[in-house]
Design an enzyme around this catalytic site. Sequence first.
Site, PDB file in Angstrom:
ATOM      1  N   ASN A  47      40.753  17.894 -17.669  1.00 53.88           N
ATOM      2  CA  ASN A  47      39.881  16.908 -18.456  1.00 53.88           C
ATOM      3  C   ASN A  47      38.700  17.597 -19.233  1.00 53.88           C
ATOM      4  O   ASN A  47      38.190  16.954 -20.091  1.00 53.88           O
ATOM      5  CB  ASN A  47      39.235  15.818 -17.693  1.00 53.88           C
ATOM      6  CG  ASN A  47      38.395  16.241 -16.515  1.00 53.88           C
ATOM      7  OD1 ASN A  47      38.672  17.329 -16.063  1.00 53.88           O
ATOM      8  ND2 ASN A  47      37.504  15.416 -16.197  1.00 53.88           N
ATOM      9  N   TYR A  48      38.410  18.693 -18.957  1.00 54.31           N
ATOM     10  CA  TYR A  48      37.307  19.314 -19.409  1.00 54.31           C
ATOM     11  C   TYR A  48      37.830  20.779 -20.148  1.00 54.31           C
ATOM     12  O   TYR A  48      38.317  21.707 -19.594  1.00 54.31           O
ATOM     13  CB  TYR A  48      36.261  19.616 -18.347  1.00 54.31           C
ATOM     14  CG  TYR A  48      34.900  20.052 -18.971  1.00 54.31           C
ATOM     15  CD1 TYR A  48      34.423  19.418 -20.077  1.00 54.31           C
ATOM     16  CD2 TYR A  48      34.355  21.258 -18.072  1.00 54.31           C
ATOM     17  CE1 TYR A  48      32.893  20.019 -20.261  1.00 54.31           C
ATOM     18  CE2 TYR A  48      32.892  21.587 -18.551  1.00 54.31           C
ATOM     19  CZ  TYR A  48      32.355  21.232 -19.556  1.00 54.31           C
ATOM     20  OH  TYR A  48      31.171  21.755 -20.069  1.00 54.31           O
ATOM     21  N   ASN A  93      -0.915  -3.164  16.404  1.00 57.55           N
ATOM     22  CA  ASN A  93      -0.882  -3.622  14.968  1.00 57.55           C
ATOM     23  C   ASN A  93       0.158  -2.752  14.263  1.00 57.55           C
ATOM     24  O   ASN A  93       0.134  -1.696  14.073  1.00 57.55           O
ATOM     25  CB  ASN A  93      -2.259  -3.393  14.628  1.00 57.55           C
ATOM     26  CG  ASN A  93      -2.418  -3.700  13.081  1.00 57.55           C
ATOM     27  OD1 ASN A  93      -1.690  -4.433  12.373  1.00 57.55           O
ATOM     28  ND2 ASN A  93      -3.226  -2.657  12.220  1.00 57.55           N
ATOM     29  N   LEU A 134       0.905  -1.320  -0.005  1.00 56.48           N
ATOM     30  CA  LEU A 134      -0.123   0.070  -0.040  1.00 56.48           C
ATOM     31  C   LEU A 134       0.793   1.112  -0.021  1.00 56.48           C
ATOM     32  O   LEU A 134       1.502   1.355   0.847  1.00 56.48           O
ATOM     33  CB  LEU A 134      -0.940   0.165   1.109  1.00 56.48           C
ATOM     34  CG  LEU A 134      -1.801  -1.127   1.324  1.00 56.48           C
ATOM     35  CD1 LEU A 134      -2.744  -1.071   2.587  1.00 56.48           C
ATOM     36  CD2 LEU A 134      -2.213  -1.673   0.085  1.00 56.48           C
ATOM     37  N   GLY A 188       4.204   0.648   1.852  1.00 54.85           N
ATOM     38  CA  GLY A 188       5.309   1.256   1.096  1.00 54.85           C
ATOM     39  C   GLY A 188       6.146   2.299   1.970  1.00 54.85           C
ATOM     40  O   GLY A 188       7.344   2.472   1.505  1.00 54.85           O
ATOM     41  N   ARG A 228       2.766  15.336   5.295  1.00 45.78           N
ATOM     42  CA  ARG A 228       3.738  15.768   6.332  1.00 45.78           C
ATOM     43  C   ARG A 228       5.285  15.870   5.880  1.00 45.78           C
ATOM     44  O   ARG A 228       5.901  16.494   6.589  1.00 45.78           O
ATOM     45  CB  ARG A 228       3.598  14.994   7.508  1.00 45.78           C
ATOM     46  CG  ARG A 228       2.228  15.375   8.536  1.00 45.78           C
ATOM     47  CD  ARG A 228       2.203  14.923   9.782  1.00 45.78           C
ATOM     48  NE  ARG A 228       1.767  13.570  10.054  1.00 45.78           N
ATOM     49  CZ  ARG A 228       2.602  12.732  10.831  1.00 45.78           C
ATOM     50  NH1 ARG A 228       3.402  13.072  11.908  1.00 45.78           N
ATOM     51  NH2 ARG A 228       2.157  11.436  10.920  1.00 45.78           N
ATOM     52  N   LYS A 285      38.265  10.681 -10.457  1.00 42.59           N
ATOM     53  CA  LYS A 285      36.939  10.374 -10.991  1.00 42.59           C
ATOM     54  C   LYS A 285      37.025   9.640 -12.397  1.00 42.59           C
ATOM     55  O   LYS A 285      37.871  10.164 -13.078  1.00 42.59           O
ATOM     56  CB  LYS A 285      35.935  11.610 -11.307  1.00 42.59           C
ATOM     57  CG  LYS A 285      34.730  11.486 -11.811  1.00 42.59           C
ATOM     58  CD  LYS A 285      34.186  12.578 -13.049  1.00 42.59           C
ATOM     59  CE  LYS A 285      35.073  12.241 -14.259  1.00 42.59           C
ATOM     60  NZ  LYS A 285      34.526  13.028 -15.130  1.00 42.59           N
TER      61      LYS A 285
HETATM   62  C1  UD1 Z   1      -2.967   1.493  10.219  1.00 41.73           C
HETATM   63  C2  UD1 Z   1      -3.696   0.511  10.817  1.00 41.73           C
HETATM   64  C3  UD1 Z   1      -3.283   0.620  12.296  1.00 41.73           C
HETATM   65  C4  UD1 Z   1      -1.904   0.445  12.644  1.00 41.73           C
HETATM   66  C5  UD1 Z   1      -1.033   1.258  11.712  1.00 41.73           C
HETATM   67  C6  UD1 Z   1       0.425   0.945  11.891  1.00 41.73           C
HETATM   68  C7  UD1 Z   1      -5.728   0.536   9.652  1.00 41.73           C
HETATM   69  C8  UD1 Z   1      -7.156   0.993   9.636  1.00 41.73           C
HETATM   70  N1  UD1 Z   1      -5.081   0.871  10.590  1.00 41.73           N
HETATM   71  O1  UD1 Z   1      -3.260   2.842  10.565  1.00 41.73           O
HETATM   72  O2  UD1 Z   1      -4.072  -0.313  13.079  1.00 41.73           O
HETATM   73  O3  UD1 Z   1      -1.683   0.383  13.879  1.00 41.73           O
HETATM   74  O4  UD1 Z   1      -1.608   1.480  10.405  1.00 41.73           O
HETATM   75  O5  UD1 Z   1       1.136   1.970  11.244  1.00 41.73           O
HETATM   76  O6  UD1 Z   1      -5.358  -0.131   8.847  1.00 41.73           O
HETATM   77  N2  UD1 Z   1      -3.152   3.719   2.454  1.00 41.73           N
HETATM   78  C9  UD1 Z   1      -3.441   3.658   1.079  1.00 41.73           C
HETATM   79  N3  UD1 Z   1      -4.856   3.936   0.836  1.00 41.73           N
HETATM   80  C10 UD1 Z   1      -5.805   4.596   1.924  1.00 41.73           C
HETATM   81  C11 UD1 Z   1      -5.336   4.538   3.255  1.00 41.73           C
HETATM   82  C12 UD1 Z   1      -3.989   4.198   3.565  1.00 41.73           C
HETATM   83  O7  UD1 Z   1      -2.662   3.334   0.318  1.00 41.73           O
HETATM   84  O8  UD1 Z   1      -6.676   4.778   1.626  1.00 41.73           O
HETATM   85  C13 UD1 Z   1      -1.652   3.388   2.785  1.00 41.73           C
HETATM   86  C14 UD1 Z   1      -0.898   4.456   3.302  1.00 41.73           C
HETATM   87  O9  UD1 Z   1      -0.307   4.838   2.287  1.00 41.73           O
HETATM   88  C15 UD1 Z   1       0.327   3.675   4.361  1.00 41.73           C
HETATM   89  C16 UD1 Z   1      -0.793   2.437   4.854  1.00 41.73           C
HETATM   90  O10 UD1 Z   1      -1.977   2.313   3.942  1.00 41.73           O
HETATM   91  O11 UD1 Z   1       1.120   3.139   3.559  1.00 41.73           O
HETATM   92  C17 UD1 Z   1      -1.291   2.879   6.137  1.00 41.73           C
HETATM   93  O12 UD1 Z   1      -2.253   3.946   6.200  1.00 41.73           O
HETATM   94  P1  UD1 Z   1      -2.210   5.185   7.523  1.00 41.73           P
HETATM   95  O13 UD1 Z   1      -3.087   6.047   7.000  1.00 41.73           O
HETATM   96  O14 UD1 Z   1      -0.829   5.397   7.853  1.00 41.73           O
HETATM   97  O15 UD1 Z   1      -2.835   4.064   8.555  1.00 41.73           O
HETATM   98  P2  UD1 Z   1      -2.679   4.289  10.077  1.00 41.73           P
HETATM   99  O16 UD1 Z   1      -3.874   5.445  10.312  1.00 41.73           O
HETATM  100  O17 UD1 Z   1      -1.571   4.734  10.510  1.00 41.73           O
END
Ligand code: UD1
Length: 449
Positions: A375-376, A176, A11, A107, A18, A340
């Site tokens: 060299n240049y 988690n 993901l 990711g 930020r 270089k």
């Molecule tokens: C999520 C978890 C949480 C966990 C935490 C750990 C859920 C609901 N919650 O929360 O339990 O403790 O991660 O860091 O899953 N992303 C997408 N598309 C979206 C939303 C998110 O690709 O629509 C990706 C973000 O880029 C990121 C990851 O998913 O890589 C996590 O998203 P983020 O918004 O950071 O989740 P948290 O609220 O931190």
Amino acid sequence: MSNSKTAAIVLAAGLGTRMKSNLPKVLHPIAGRAMILQLLDSLSAINPEKTILVVGPDMEPVSDAVSAAGFDVEIVVQQERLGTGHAVQQAESALSGFDGDILVLYGDSPLITSDTMEKMLNARSGGDDPAVVVLGFRPFDPGEYGRLVLNASGGLEAIVEAKDASEDELANDLCNSGFMAIESKVLFELTAKLSNDNAKGEFYLTDIVGHAGEAGRGCTFVECDEEETIGINSRAELAVAETILQDRLREAAMENGATLTDPSSVYFSYDTQIGQDVTIGPNVFFGPGVEICNGVEIRAFCHIEGAFVEDNAIIGPFARLRPGADIGKDVHIGNFVEIKNATMAAGAKANHLSYIGDSKVGERANIGAGTITCNYDGYVKSMTEIGAGAFIGSNTALVAPVKVGAGAITGAGSVITENVDADALALTRSEQKTVDGYAAKLRAKKGKK
Ligand code: UD1
Ligand code: MG
């Protein structure tokens, strides 16, 4: 090793607001490469059959970087950022027909190791055949992380997001990480049940644990160090991730037989190769593409990138090796020397204050202090060749293209614009004039002693 096939969903649709950056968050580098590449590299160690990368709209630079690095990844775009569960749903058609286990990774959490991925997959295929294995951890500060809720027999019953949790649930420090291993057969049945009826109004992937339980399937968790789960949302977190990764690279170099006098001041790239009995002094930086062979001594304050250094060479202090520096056995490169795109053959020396660019320096040649290869010319780069055993006098300017033959000498201060034959002396400075007694007369005239 787990027997079933593995696919991965990574993901990466988060905006990374930020970071305050024009660069998509997952392209910010750690240890010299984009964080997403660090993650995909660890993932490749478990040989997934398919990897789906979920990105947001307008994230072509991410797909470009991933394919340029040679990763075989299918890109899926999540048009609207509706939560982690919704993001995973986007990968459904790309994974239709896949039968095995699906790892869900983030990711922007690139420090998870392949050992931990393996551990999750093993737990998925072991025990009571859990539908979902969640990677849990116990952070110093549980803060906003989702909490793992266990049942009486220690199985995983649900994940509660901090924003939706009760006081009691928040007191639980088992959190988690977000990473999961899920049986492919049930994943999309479970995500189909998700709703966004929660504090954030998002489709939470975490809710699949509760839905699996309702469908009569158990879930479990494995634990890892907090360091592996760190998510990068800000430049400060990027710096923390860099430190963790650098510590891993330093430890690996020392385990492989290198001495680091002051490990915390040595910076490696993800791909730095360091041989045995290499000594690295304080404040040394390695950019990408460096290979250092055995017995090399790298003294304090060197900056090295894209360079190959053979056995027993001595580099520094204060040396700079740039891309294409090819340093032979027993070569000495001393202070304030920049190399270089140049080969220094075995035993050659450039000990002080020199620039050697686009050059071939023969065996045992000696490059005197202050030598510059020009060299240049403002338009093109040209080559300088210096033969074996040649002696380049101090402060020689070698105006390329130019060749100095084997065993030849150039006089100090010469500007060499024409080729010099082997064993010849080339001198271009004007002859010295000496006026006897002049200095004493001058002092007398000025009334000084
Ligand atoms: C999520 C978890 C949480 C966990 C935490 C750990 C859920 C609901 N919650 O929360 O339990 O403790 O991660 O860091 O899953 N992303 C997408 N598309 C979206 C939303 C998110 O690709 O629509 C990706 C973000 O880029 C990121 C990851 O998913 O890589 C996590 O998203 P983020 O918004 O950071 O989740 P948290 O609220 O931190
Ligand atoms: Mg997060």
